[in-house]
Motif scaffolding. Sequence first.
Motif, PDB file in Angstrom:
ATOM      1  N   MET A  78       0.844  -1.190   0.000  1.00 27.89           N
ATOM      2  CA  MET A  78       0.000   0.000   0.000  1.00 27.89           C
ATOM      3  C   MET A  78       0.879   1.239   0.000  1.00 27.89           C
ATOM      4  SD  MET A  78      -3.116  -1.282   0.201  1.00 27.89           S
ATOM      5  CE  MET A  78      -4.150   0.051   0.769  1.00 27.89           C
ATOM      6  N   LYS A  79       0.589   2.147  -0.923  1.00 34.16           N
ATOM      7  CA  LYS A  79       1.244   3.440  -0.918  1.00 34.16           C
ATOM      8  C   LYS A  79       0.432   4.392  -0.046  1.00 34.16           C
ATOM      9  CE  LYS A  79       4.821   3.247  -3.800  1.00 34.16           C
ATOM     10  NZ  LYS A  79       6.189   3.571  -3.379  1.00 34.16           N
ATOM     11  N   LYS A  80       1.108   5.070   0.876  1.00 32.06           N
ATOM     12  CA  LYS A  80       0.460   6.077   1.709  1.00 32.06           C
ATOM     13  C   LYS A  80       1.011   7.444   1.336  1.00 32.06           C
ATOM     14  CE  LYS A  80      -0.281   3.150   5.778  1.00 32.06           C
ATOM     15  NZ  LYS A  80       0.012   2.999   7.214  1.00 32.06           N
ATOM     16  N   MET A  81       0.099   8.376   1.091  1.00 31.31           N
ATOM     17  CA  MET A  81       0.499   9.719   0.717  1.00 31.31           C
ATOM     18  C   MET A  81      -0.143  10.726   1.660  1.00 31.31           C
ATOM     19  SD  MET A  81       0.054   9.340  -3.410  1.00 31.31           S
ATOM     20  CE  MET A  81      -1.424   8.357  -3.247  1.00 31.31           C
ATOM     21  N   ILE A  82       0.639  11.694   2.096  1.00 31.50           N
ATOM     22  CA  ILE A  82       0.149  12.768   2.948  1.00 31.50           C
ATOM     23  C   ILE A  82       0.505  14.073   2.263  1.00 31.50           C
ATOM     24  CG2 ILE A  82       0.103  13.694   5.279  1.00 31.50           C
ATOM     25  CD1 ILE A  82       1.484  11.101   6.167  1.00 31.50           C
ATOM     26  N   LEU A  83      -0.451  14.967   2.138  1.00 31.06           N
ATOM     27  CA  LEU A  83      -0.240  16.196   1.403  1.00 31.06           C
ATOM     28  C   LEU A  83      -0.128  17.379   2.354  1.00 31.06           C
ATOM     29  CD1 LEU A  83      -2.865  15.684  -1.447  1.00 31.06           C
ATOM     30  CD2 LEU A  83      -0.527  14.821  -1.284  1.00 31.06           C
ATOM     31  N   TYR A  84       0.918  18.191   2.155  1.00 29.13           N
ATOM     32  CA  TYR A  84       1.146  19.369   2.975  1.00 29.13           C
ATOM     33  C   TYR A  84       1.346  20.588   2.095  1.00 29.13           C
ATOM     34  CZ  TYR A  84       2.209  15.910   6.596  1.00 29.13           C
ATOM     35  OH  TYR A  84       2.151  14.860   7.468  1.00 29.13           O
ATOM     36  N   GLY A  85       0.781  21.708   2.546  1.00 29.05           N
ATOM     37  CA  GLY A  85       1.087  22.977   1.900  1.00 29.05           C
ATOM     38  C   GLY A  85       2.316  23.576   2.555  1.00 29.05           C
ATOM     39  N   TRP A  86       3.218  24.132   1.751  1.00 29.34           N
ATOM     40  CA  TRP A  86       4.487  24.628   2.290  1.00 29.34           C
ATOM     41  C   TRP A  86       4.878  25.937   1.621  1.00 29.34           C
ATOM     42  CZ3 TRP A  86       9.446  25.807   0.671  1.00 29.34           C
ATOM     43  CH2 TRP A  86      10.417  25.888   1.683  1.00 29.34           C
ATOM     44  N   GLU A  87       5.337  26.902   2.451  1.00 30.47           N
ATOM     45  CA  GLU A  87       5.846  28.168   1.953  1.00 30.47           C
ATOM     46  C   GLU A  87       7.220  28.419   2.559  1.00 30.47           C
ATOM     47  OE1 GLU A  87       3.010  31.483   1.663  1.00 30.47           O
ATOM     48  OE2 GLU A  87       1.543  30.142   2.567  1.00 30.47           O
ATOM     49  N   ASP A  88       7.969  29.347   1.958  1.00 32.43           N
ATOM     50  CA  ASP A  88       9.331  29.602   2.413  1.00 32.43           C
ATOM     51  C   ASP A  88       9.391  29.986   3.882  1.00 32.43           C
ATOM     52  OD1 ASP A  88      10.328  29.013   0.000  1.00 32.43           O
ATOM     53  OD2 ASP A  88      10.743  31.063  -0.626  1.00 32.43           O
ATOM     54  N   ASN A  89       8.431  30.771   4.344  1.00 31.99           N
ATOM     55  CA  ASN A  89       8.487  31.243   5.728  1.00 31.99           C
ATOM     56  C   ASN A  89       8.118  30.173   6.736  1.00 31.99           C
ATOM     57  OD1 ASN A  89       5.772  31.003   5.311  1.00 31.99           O
ATOM     58  ND2 ASN A  89       5.310  33.188   5.477  1.00 31.99           N
ATOM     59  N   GLN A  90       7.850  28.956   6.261  1.00 32.14           N
ATOM     60  CA  GLN A  90       7.517  27.875   7.179  1.00 32.14           C
ATOM     61  C   GLN A  90       8.702  26.961   7.454  1.00 32.14           C
ATOM     62  OE1 GLN A  90       4.242  26.350   4.849  1.00 32.14           O
ATOM     63  NE2 GLN A  90       2.772  27.042   6.364  1.00 32.14           N
ATOM     64  N   GLN A  91       9.877  27.328   6.969  1.00 28.99           N
ATOM     65  CA  GLN A  91      11.051  26.491   7.191  1.00 28.99           C
ATOM     66  C   GLN A  91      11.283  26.273   8.682  1.00 28.99           C
ATOM     67  OE1 GLN A  91      12.906  24.964   4.901  1.00 28.99           O
ATOM     68  NE2 GLN A  91      14.148  24.023   6.461  1.00 28.99           N
ATOM     69  N   GLY A  92      11.325  25.022   9.080  1.00 28.57           N
ATOM     70  CA  GLY A  92      11.593  24.686  10.467  1.00 28.57           C
ATOM     71  C   GLY A  92      10.389  24.780  11.371  1.00 28.57           C
ATOM     72  N   THR A  93       9.215  25.101  10.834  1.00 24.66           N
ATOM     73  CA  THR A  93       8.015  25.212  11.646  1.00 24.66           C
ATOM     74  C   THR A  93       7.008  24.158  11.229  1.00 24.66           C
ATOM     75  OG1 THR A  93       6.984  26.788  10.136  1.00 24.66           O
ATOM     76  CG2 THR A  93       8.393  27.694  11.852  1.00 24.66           C
TER      77      THR A  93
END
Length: 394
Positions: free
Chosen positions: A87-102
């Motif tokens: 089974m392939k499991k996929m999780i989708l996240y939105g990401w922007e530059d200002n979220q680095q490390g958060t």
Amino acid sequence: MDDGETAPPAAKRRNQKKSAYYIPKELVREILVRLPVESLMRFSCVCKAWGSTISGDASFHRAHLRLQRPLLLVSPQTTAVYGGVHMKKMILYGWEDNQQGTSTPLVHARVRAPTLSSPFRMHDFAHCDGLVLLGSTEAIVRVINPATRSVLSLPWGGCGAMQLHQAFGLGQDPRSHAYKVARCFVTGDKHYKTKMKVFTIGIDHCWRQTMTDPPYPVAARRTATFFKGSLIWTIHESTLGSPAPGFLRFRLDKEDFVLMEPPPCYPRLDYAKSALADLRGELCLACGGGDMMTLDMWMCDNMENPQWDLRYKIDVPPHMPPDFSPIASFGDQIVFKEQYLRTGHYDLKTKTYKNVLWMEDLRCHNPISGKTKYKERHFDNIDVIPFVPSLIPV
């Protein structure tokens, strides 16, 4: 009351109070169209008029889409075995530059897709106006809107047993504004033939085969690039048995095939080691330079009569497509997807490259492991695509 008399003070105050609460419908629309999708999904329950506009007004959807800020959609993928089935499991996240490390916001919860076997690579994701075509090695194809969390599972395509010899594409028909999924596949036992089927979202109930077959084989599991009403596929030279004459263009309005001429690369374009992307309304082809020490980026904005311009030469050896490919452009920076589960930016002003996102540094809630930080051993692949949150239905 005589015509010359004024209204009593109490009645006048009631009229003023009543008019103070009235907001013109045009102003309400201008306010709503600037709100994020998450807020609009809640406000659709305020009244019937708002719900009708937010959920069913195509012109409102397009206006809202134009005002949204683009970001990156990051999908870590893992393989697990349940009852002997991979089974392939996929999780989708939105990401922007200002979220680095958060902490990264969860865009879509877990998506499971059975695979034929764990070593097989899924086709890449595709994005168009907030709709995402999920990667899969199975017969069923899924299109989702991560912002509204709606999912559409397309029916069995009847493409035979050679499911691994497929390539997909997602785009919008410029004439009808409908969104279409195209599926290019190989059929036959001894004498292989390339076929194409199309599924129009919201209209079709099953896949339709095109009137004419693709004149050239395309690279399997290499998702088409959508650009100005067409899907652009990379021709598979090994199957063709000779140098490819260009790229295969599938026009979504006419549903026919046109050969698109390549740029004048020297000594010749290596199609297997090239990558296509839509960057700021121009079609970009990234490939190795003649000395293989630079990455050449050719740009083109005319589909009918392609005039390629060698716009950038980036000194980033030993990285070359398809393991090192442009995926988006934000401001003066071009975003690249690298191998080894990371992305980077090339600054057009300073002409410097830097790594931006390593998956091992991504801090977000992982519903698979229950942890808040990924480790490289927790996943076997990553897909990163440009993404614009939208209300477009599936």
